[in-house]
Design a protein around this motif. Structure first.
Motif, PDB file in Angstrom:
ATOM      1  N   LEU A   1       0.854  -1.184   0.000  1.00  0.00           N
ATOM      2  CA  LEU A   1       0.000   0.000   0.000  1.00  0.00           C
ATOM      3  C   LEU A   1       0.892   1.236   0.000  1.00  0.00           C
ATOM      4  CD1 LEU A   1      -3.036   0.799   0.192  1.00  0.00           C
ATOM      5  CD2 LEU A   1      -2.686   1.022   2.659  1.00  0.00           C
ATOM      6  N   LYS A   2       0.667   2.126  -0.986  1.00  0.00           N
ATOM      7  CA  LYS A   2       1.461   3.342  -1.151  1.00  0.00           C
ATOM      8  C   LYS A   2       0.555   4.565  -1.052  1.00  0.00           C
ATOM      9  CE  LYS A   2       4.856   1.042  -4.079  1.00  0.00           C
ATOM     10  NZ  LYS A   2       5.563   1.038  -5.352  1.00  0.00           N
ATOM     11  N   PRO A   3       1.141   5.755  -0.929  1.00  0.00           N
ATOM     12  CA  PRO A   3       0.331   6.968  -0.772  1.00  0.00           C
ATOM     13  C   PRO A   3      -0.742   7.107  -1.857  1.00  0.00           C
ATOM     14  CG  PRO A   3       2.617   7.480  -0.355  1.00  0.00           C
ATOM     15  CD  PRO A   3       2.572   6.073  -0.874  1.00  0.00           C
ATOM     16  N   GLY A   4      -1.940   7.455  -1.413  1.00  0.00           N
ATOM     17  CA  GLY A   4      -3.069   7.640  -2.320  1.00  0.00           C
ATOM     18  C   GLY A   4      -3.826   6.371  -2.622  1.00  0.00           C
ATOM     19  N   GLU A   5      -3.351   5.223  -2.112  1.00  0.00           N
ATOM     20  CA  GLU A   5      -4.016   3.946  -2.371  1.00  0.00           C
ATOM     21  C   GLU A   5      -4.855   3.518  -1.165  1.00  0.00           C
ATOM     22  OE1 GLU A   5      -0.692   2.065  -5.414  1.00  0.00           O
ATOM     23  OE2 GLU A   5      -0.773   1.282  -3.362  1.00  0.00           O
ATOM     24  N   THR A   6      -5.852   2.670  -1.435  1.00  0.00           N
ATOM     25  CA  THR A   6      -6.696   2.121  -0.380  1.00  0.00           C
ATOM     26  C   THR A   6      -6.655   0.598  -0.448  1.00  0.00           C
ATOM     27  OG1 THR A   6      -8.687   2.089  -1.761  1.00  0.00           O
ATOM     28  CG2 THR A   6      -8.287   4.078  -0.461  1.00  0.00           C
ATOM     29  N   ILE A   7      -7.029   0.000   0.684  1.00  0.00           N
ATOM     30  CA  ILE A   7      -7.167  -1.453   0.742  1.00  0.00           C
ATOM     31  C   ILE A   7      -8.390  -1.768   1.584  1.00  0.00           C
ATOM     32  CG2 ILE A   7      -5.654  -1.792   2.747  1.00  0.00           C
ATOM     33  CD1 ILE A   7      -4.563  -4.302   1.157  1.00  0.00           C
ATOM     34  N   PHE A   8      -9.167  -2.756   1.142  1.00  0.00           N
ATOM     35  CA  PHE A   8     -10.370  -3.188   1.857  1.00  0.00           C
ATOM     36  C   PHE A   8     -10.058  -4.451   2.632  1.00  0.00           C
ATOM     37  CE2 PHE A   8     -14.165  -5.951   1.864  1.00  0.00           C
ATOM     38  CZ  PHE A   8     -14.954  -5.204   2.715  1.00  0.00           C
ATOM     39  N   ILE A   9     -10.474  -4.482   3.890  1.00  0.00           N
ATOM     40  CA  ILE A   9     -10.285  -5.661   4.733  1.00  0.00           C
ATOM     41  C   ILE A   9     -11.674  -6.162   5.129  1.00  0.00           C
ATOM     42  CG2 ILE A   9      -9.301  -6.552   6.876  1.00  0.00           C
ATOM     43  CD1 ILE A   9      -7.213  -4.200   6.588  1.00  0.00           C
ATOM     44  N   PRO A  10     -12.046  -7.342   4.645  1.00  0.00           N
ATOM     45  CA  PRO A  10     -13.387  -7.857   4.921  1.00  0.00           C
ATOM     46  C   PRO A  10     -13.590  -8.232   6.392  1.00  0.00           C
ATOM     47  CG  PRO A  10     -12.325  -9.106   3.147  1.00  0.00           C
ATOM     48  CD  PRO A  10     -11.290  -8.227   3.769  1.00  0.00           C
ATOM     49  N   SER A  11     -14.825  -8.274   6.791  1.00  0.00           N
ATOM     50  CA  SER A  11     -15.208  -8.729   8.123  1.00  0.00           C
ATOM     51  C   SER A  11     -14.612 -10.104   8.396  1.00  0.00           C
ATOM     52  CB  SER A  11     -16.740  -8.796   8.188  1.00  0.00           C
ATOM     53  OG  SER A  11     -17.163  -9.398   9.372  1.00  0.00           O
ATOM     54  N   GLY A  12     -13.975 -10.261   9.549  1.00  0.00           N
ATOM     55  CA  GLY A  12     -13.438 -11.555   9.966  1.00  0.00           C
ATOM     56  C   GLY A  12     -12.089 -11.925   9.395  1.00  0.00           C
ATOM     57  N   ALA A  13     -11.536 -11.138   8.476  1.00  0.00           N
ATOM     58  CA  ALA A  13     -10.240 -11.464   7.874  1.00  0.00           C
ATOM     59  C   ALA A  13      -9.108 -11.213   8.866  1.00  0.00           C
ATOM     60  CB  ALA A  13     -10.016 -10.635   6.622  1.00  0.00           C
ATOM     61  N   THR A  14      -8.176 -12.142   8.960  1.00  0.00           N
ATOM     62  CA  THR A  14      -6.988 -11.935   9.780  1.00  0.00           C
ATOM     63  C   THR A  14      -6.038 -11.036   9.001  1.00  0.00           C
ATOM     64  OG1 THR A  14      -7.241 -14.083  10.841  1.00  0.00           O
ATOM     65  CG2 THR A  14      -5.055 -13.064  10.951  1.00  0.00           C
ATOM     66  N   HIS A  15      -5.604  -9.942   9.640  1.00  0.00           N
ATOM     67  CA  HIS A  15      -4.792  -8.961   8.928  1.00  0.00           C
ATOM     68  C   HIS A  15      -3.822  -8.270   9.871  1.00  0.00           C
ATOM     69  CE1 HIS A  15      -8.287  -6.837  10.521  1.00  0.00           C
ATOM     70  NE2 HIS A  15      -7.550  -5.735  10.532  1.00  0.00           N
ATOM     71  N   GLY A  16      -2.759  -7.752   9.270  1.00  0.00           N
ATOM     72  CA  GLY A  16      -1.752  -6.977   9.990  1.00  0.00           C
ATOM     73  C   GLY A  16      -1.006  -6.137   8.975  1.00  0.00           C
ATOM     74  N   ALA A  17      -0.155  -5.235   9.475  1.00  0.00           N
ATOM     75  CA  ALA A  17       0.575  -4.338   8.574  1.00  0.00           C
ATOM     76  C   ALA A  17       1.971  -4.093   9.107  1.00  0.00           C
ATOM     77  CB  ALA A  17      -0.160  -3.013   8.430  1.00  0.00           C
ATOM     78  N   LYS A  18       2.910  -3.908   8.190  1.00  0.00           N
ATOM     79  CA  LYS A  18       4.276  -3.533   8.552  1.00  0.00           C
ATOM     80  C   LYS A  18       4.653  -2.307   7.730  1.00  0.00           C
ATOM     81  CE  LYS A  18       9.047  -5.059   8.830  1.00  0.00           C
ATOM     82  NZ  LYS A  18       9.981  -6.160   8.748  1.00  0.00           N
ATOM     83  N   ALA A  19       5.235  -1.306   8.394  1.00  0.00           N
ATOM     84  CA  ALA A  19       5.667  -0.097   7.706  1.00  0.00           C
ATOM     85  C   ALA A  19       7.013  -0.352   7.034  1.00  0.00           C
ATOM     86  CB  ALA A  19       5.774   1.063   8.695  1.00  0.00           C
ATOM     87  N   LEU A  20       7.030  -0.370   5.706  1.00  0.00           N
ATOM     88  CA  LEU A  20       8.273  -0.510   4.961  1.00  0.00           C
ATOM     89  C   LEU A  20       9.038   0.810   4.969  1.00  0.00           C
ATOM     90  CD1 LEU A  20       6.883  -2.581   1.950  1.00  0.00           C
ATOM     91  CD2 LEU A  20       7.942  -3.420   4.067  1.00  0.00           C
ATOM     92  N   GLN A  21       8.301   1.899   5.156  1.00  0.00           N
ATOM     93  CA  GLN A  21       8.837   3.245   5.372  1.00  0.00           C
ATOM     94  C   GLN A  21       7.971   3.872   6.463  1.00  0.00           C
ATOM     95  OE1 GLN A  21       8.161   5.371   1.740  1.00  0.00           O
ATOM     96  NE2 GLN A  21       9.530   4.100   0.525  1.00  0.00           N
ATOM     97  N   ALA A  22       8.516   4.846   7.185  1.00  0.00           N
ATOM     98  CA  ALA A  22       7.689   5.576   8.142  1.00  0.00           C
ATOM     99  C   ALA A  22       6.496   6.145   7.380  1.00  0.00           C
ATOM    100  CB  ALA A  22       8.490   6.688   8.806  1.00  0.00           C
ATOM    101  N   GLY A  23       5.319   6.124   8.000  1.00  0.00           N
ATOM    102  CA  GLY A  23       4.158   6.605   7.280  1.00  0.00           C
ATOM    103  C   GLY A  23       2.930   6.747   8.142  1.00  0.00           C
ATOM    104  N   ALA A  24       1.816   7.040   7.471  1.00  0.00           N
ATOM    105  CA  ALA A  24       0.543   7.255   8.150  1.00  0.00           C
ATOM    106  C   ALA A  24      -0.595   6.739   7.279  1.00  0.00           C
ATOM    107  CB  ALA A  24       0.352   8.739   8.436  1.00  0.00           C
ATOM    108  N   ILE A  25      -1.620   6.209   7.951  1.00  0.00           N
ATOM    109  CA  ILE A  25      -2.817   5.704   7.277  1.00  0.00           C
ATOM    110  C   ILE A  25      -4.058   6.228   7.996  1.00  0.00           C
ATOM    111  CG2 ILE A  25      -1.744   3.604   6.355  1.00  0.00           C
ATOM    112  CD1 ILE A  25      -2.952   2.052   8.720  1.00  0.00           C
ATOM    113  N   ILE A  26      -5.170   6.159   7.310  1.00  0.00           N
ATOM    114  CA  ILE A  26      -6.486   6.407   7.890  1.00  0.00           C
ATOM    115  C   ILE A  26      -7.252   5.092   7.806  1.00  0.00           C
ATOM    116  CG2 ILE A  26      -8.705   7.601   7.646  1.00  0.00           C
ATOM    117  CD1 ILE A  26      -6.611   9.533   8.536  1.00  0.00           C
ATOM    118  N   ASP A  27      -7.733   4.611   8.946  1.00  0.00           N
ATOM    119  CA  ASP A  27      -8.568   3.407   8.998  1.00  0.00           C
ATOM    120  C   ASP A  27     -10.010   3.827   9.245  1.00  0.00           C
ATOM    121  OD1 ASP A  27      -6.560   1.477   8.670  1.00  0.00           O
ATOM    122  OD2 ASP A  27      -6.171   1.351  10.822  1.00  0.00           O
TER     123      ASP A  27
END
Length: 105
Positions: free
Chosen positions: A67-93
């Motif tokens: 996921l890069k700046p300006g992109e979105t990702i959808f996480i469905p109900s019940g999906a196991t998920h996590g994230a790692k910052a490859l660069q320092a950054g910020a997201i809106i959930d």
């Protein structure tokens, strides 16, 4: 209603601020230091994440997505998920319905 929110530590290198929710939708801003991780978890809520800055590797039910700046990702109900910052950054959930587990702490 105020749009102010206080910052809190979520995981090592990860801080968030949860904004006042609507009736069935809520959002939070999350900042990551480089290499920091949002640990794998699941919840019954749908989640839409928008990348403000930085670069992230999201894993959703075992599948990796970048996921890069300006992109979105959808996480469905019940999906196991996590994230790692490859660069320092910020997201809106954004979540629906409300995440009472986050709001009633």
């Amino acid at each position: 209603m105020s749009n102010q929110a206080n910052w809190e530590q979520a995981e090592p290198g990860v801080k968030r601020r949860i904004f006042p929710p609507g009736k069935s939708i809520m959002m939070m801003e999350v900042h990551f230091e480089e290499g920091a991780e949002g640990y794998a978890h699941s919840h019954p809520h749908e989640q839409l994440t928008y990348c403000i800055k930085g670069e992230f590797e999201f894993t959703i039910d075992g599948e990796a997505h970048i996921l890069k700046p300006g992109e979105t990702i959808f996480i469905p109900s019940g999906a196991t998920h996590g994230a790692k910052a490859l660069q320092a950054g910020a997201i809106i959930d954004t979540f629906t319905p409300l995440r009472d587990d986050l709001l009633k702490r």
